[in-house]
Motif scaffolding. Structure first.
Motif, mmCIF file in Angstrom:
data_model
loop_
_atom_site.group_PDB
_atom_site.id
_atom_site.type_symbol
_atom_site.label_atom_id
_atom_site.label_comp_id
_atom_site.label_asym_id
_atom_site.label_seq_id
_atom_site.Cartn_x
_atom_site.Cartn_y
_atom_site.Cartn_z
ATOM 1 N N GLY A 256 116.644 -10.603 69.281
ATOM 2 C CA GLY A 256 116.719 -9.966 67.956
ATOM 3 C C GLY A 256 116.038 -10.776 66.856
ATOM 4 O O GLY A 256 115.285 -10.225 66.041
ATOM 5 N N GLU A 257 116.307 -12.081 66.847
ATOM 6 C CA GLU A 257 115.765 -12.922 65.780
ATOM 7 C C GLU A 257 114.231 -12.938 65.837
ATOM 8 O O GLU A 257 113.552 -12.792 64.821
ATOM 9 C CB GLU A 257 116.303 -14.348 65.960
ATOM 10 C CG GLU A 257 116.587 -15.052 64.663
ATOM 11 C CD GLU A 257 117.152 -16.444 64.940
ATOM 12 O OE1 GLU A 257 118.282 -16.519 65.489
ATOM 13 O OE2 GLU A 257 116.451 -17.431 64.638
ATOM 14 N N GLY A 258 113.701 -13.099 67.063
ATOM 15 C CA GLY A 258 112.244 -13.124 67.249
ATOM 16 C C GLY A 258 111.604 -11.798 66.839
ATOM 17 O O GLY A 258 110.546 -11.771 66.206
ATOM 18 N N ILE A 259 112.275 -10.700 67.190
ATOM 19 C CA ILE A 259 111.733 -9.385 66.840
ATOM 20 C C ILE A 259 111.668 -9.240 65.322
ATOM 21 O O ILE A 259 110.666 -8.795 64.759
ATOM 22 C CB ILE A 259 112.589 -8.240 67.452
ATOM 23 C CG1 ILE A 259 112.563 -8.298 68.976
ATOM 24 C CG2 ILE A 259 112.088 -6.877 66.984
ATOM 25 C CD1 ILE A 259 113.526 -7.341 69.656
ATOM 26 N N GLN A 260 112.741 -9.679 64.660
ATOM 27 C CA GLN A 260 112.758 -9.577 63.193
ATOM 28 C C GLN A 260 111.650 -10.430 62.577
ATOM 29 O O GLN A 260 110.978 -10.010 61.633
ATOM 30 C CB GLN A 260 114.108 -10.035 62.649
ATOM 31 C CG GLN A 260 115.174 -8.975 62.778
ATOM 32 C CD GLN A 260 116.455 -9.418 62.114
ATOM 33 O OE1 GLN A 260 116.973 -10.500 62.398
ATOM 34 N NE2 GLN A 260 116.948 -8.602 61.232
ATOM 35 N N ARG A 261 111.453 -11.650 63.147
ATOM 36 C CA ARG A 261 110.409 -12.541 62.616
ATOM 37 C C ARG A 261 109.043 -11.845 62.700
ATOM 38 O O ARG A 261 108.304 -11.776 61.718
ATOM 39 C CB ARG A 261 110.393 -13.849 63.424
ATOM 40 C CG ARG A 261 109.523 -14.937 62.772
ATOM 41 C CD ARG A 261 109.251 -16.098 63.717
ATOM 42 N NE ARG A 261 108.379 -15.690 64.816
ATOM 43 C CZ ARG A 261 108.713 -15.717 66.110
ATOM 44 N NH1 ARG A 261 109.898 -16.144 66.496
ATOM 45 N NH2 ARG A 261 107.858 -15.302 67.022
ATOM 46 N N VAL A 262 108.741 -11.272 63.882
ATOM 47 C CA VAL A 262 107.447 -10.601 64.065
ATOM 48 C C VAL A 262 107.337 -9.377 63.141
ATOM 49 O O VAL A 262 106.320 -9.170 62.477
ATOM 50 C CB VAL A 262 107.248 -10.185 65.542
ATOM 51 C CG1 VAL A 262 105.978 -9.364 65.711
ATOM 52 C CG2 VAL A 262 107.209 -11.415 66.434
ATOM 53 N N LEU A 263 108.420 -8.591 63.087
ATOM 54 C CA LEU A 263 108.369 -7.369 62.261
ATOM 55 C C LEU A 263 108.119 -7.692 60.791
ATOM 56 O O LEU A 263 107.467 -6.932 60.076
ATOM 57 C CB LEU A 263 109.677 -6.573 62.398
ATOM 58 C CG LEU A 263 109.809 -5.762 63.684
ATOM 59 C CD1 LEU A 263 111.207 -5.148 63.786
ATOM 60 C CD2 LEU A 263 108.768 -4.653 63.763
#
Ligand code: NAI
Length: 319
Positions: A256-263
């Protein structure tokens, strides 16, 4: 074949989508009337359907359990609306994507249709609230948005007007299942429905990646066709995530954290014009001088691929 007592399916507009719907309904054994304002258009559509069905039968790709001749015999043409609507149980509107024109058609249908027939629109993005407002038969109205070409791609998005009777949704859902399509029900309308919202998210990020010089247009398409698309033909993004961890919650905890960073690095909505549009366009044409032939050849290849994929998906479901 369906019991003749079941009544007719009426297709309004015999263009690309109308023809395909006619073939899909006939493949499910339904009697179909294909209506268009221009008689020559109806005649040309019936000829084209016959040709397509004969070719599909030869290639072993004809849908349904009836022969091509039996299916063709189920489809008749008409350029008179009143006659076409006699004995109809379900109307699938397929006229060009123009609100004024659709409003006129729905008002004509509203005046002539019986109280039980369902009025369904193929619209890609017009609002059911705008199209069906004020109609006497609004309870019987719904959007059934197909994906081109509906003969090979079974998804149908069902989108109600706020006053659509839930019975209309259920009946349309079961009819779509009966003819071998894969309907989904939207609980309420949203601009672009669901398929196009997902598609536009992908197109806009593809655009930004090309614009930022990260990847070429041809390679971004390979990322989809040889990567994500391999899964997405069978699983949606949510179940893909579910299987990539110990369930969806575990996926969110892990990634989740990585996805948010990329988004958070995604740029603004593209303007879909100028140099990037030119760059992508140039990359997608091959060097051959006859450009129209490239489109024709690729479309035929696409349809052959989709038809084989549909067959494979059917086989995989049996397991
Ligand atoms: P088309 O332009 O190929 O066909 C439209 C047909 O409607 C023509 O045969 C025309 O003669 C007929 N028509 C025009 N005015 C009429 C009237 N007053 N009464 C009866 N018939 C009339 O259009 P196409 O591509 O088949 O699209 C139809 C609908 O399907 C549109 O709402 C479109 O947004 C939707 N759709 C199209 C998709 C596509 O990829 N082409 C995919 C999904 C939905």
């Amino acid at each position: 074949m369906t019991d003749p007592k079941e009544g007719f399916i009426v297709i309004i507009g015999s263009g690309l989508i109308g023809r395909s719907w006619a073939m899909v309904f006939a493949s499910g054994g339904f009697r179909v009337k294909l209506y268009d304002i221009i008689q020559e258009q109806v005649t040309a559509a019936l000829e084209d359907i016959r040709k397509q069905m004969d070719e599909l039968a030869k290639a072993g790709m004809l849908r349904g359990s009836l022969s091509a001749d039996q299916q063709i015999s189920l489809i008749s043409g008409s350029s008179d609306l009143k006659t076409a609507l006699e004995g109809t149980i379900f109307i699938q509107e397929c006229v060009p994507e123009n609100l004024e024109l659709k409003l006129k058609i729905f008002s004509d249908l509203d005046a002539h249709v019986n109280n039980t027939a369902i009025i369904s629109s193929s619209t890609s993005c017009l609002s059911p609230a705008k199209m069906f407002n004020g109609l006497r038969h609004v309870k019987n109205c719904i959007v059934a948005h197909p994906v081109n070409p509906p003969y090979y791609v079974p998804l149908v998005e069902l989108v109600p007007h706020p006053q659509t009777d839930p019975v209309t949704v259920e009946k349309t859902y079961h009819l779509m299942k009966k003819i071998g399509q894969s309907p989904v029900k939207l609980m309420k309308e949203t601009d672009g429905f669901v398929l196009n919202r997902l598609q536009y998210a992908v197109i806009s990020e593809a655009w930004r990646l090309v614009q930022d010089g990260v990847i070429t247009p041809r390679d971004v398409d390979i990322v989809m066709s040889e990567g994500l698309g391999m899964r997405y033909a069978f699983l949606g993004p949510l179940e893909t995530a579910h299987l990539n961890a110990e369930g969806f919650k575990s996926y969110c905890e892990r990634y989740g954290e990585g996805i948010q960073r990329v988004l958070n690095t995604f740029g603004p909505v593209p303007n879909f014009s100028g140099d990037v549009a030119k760059k992508i366009d140039e990359a997608l044409w091959d060097d051959q001088p006859d450009k129209s032939n490239q489109l024709k050849t690729r479309r035929e290849w696409r349809d052959a691929c989709l038809s084989h994929l549909a067959k494979l998906k059917k086989e995989m479901k049996k397991e």
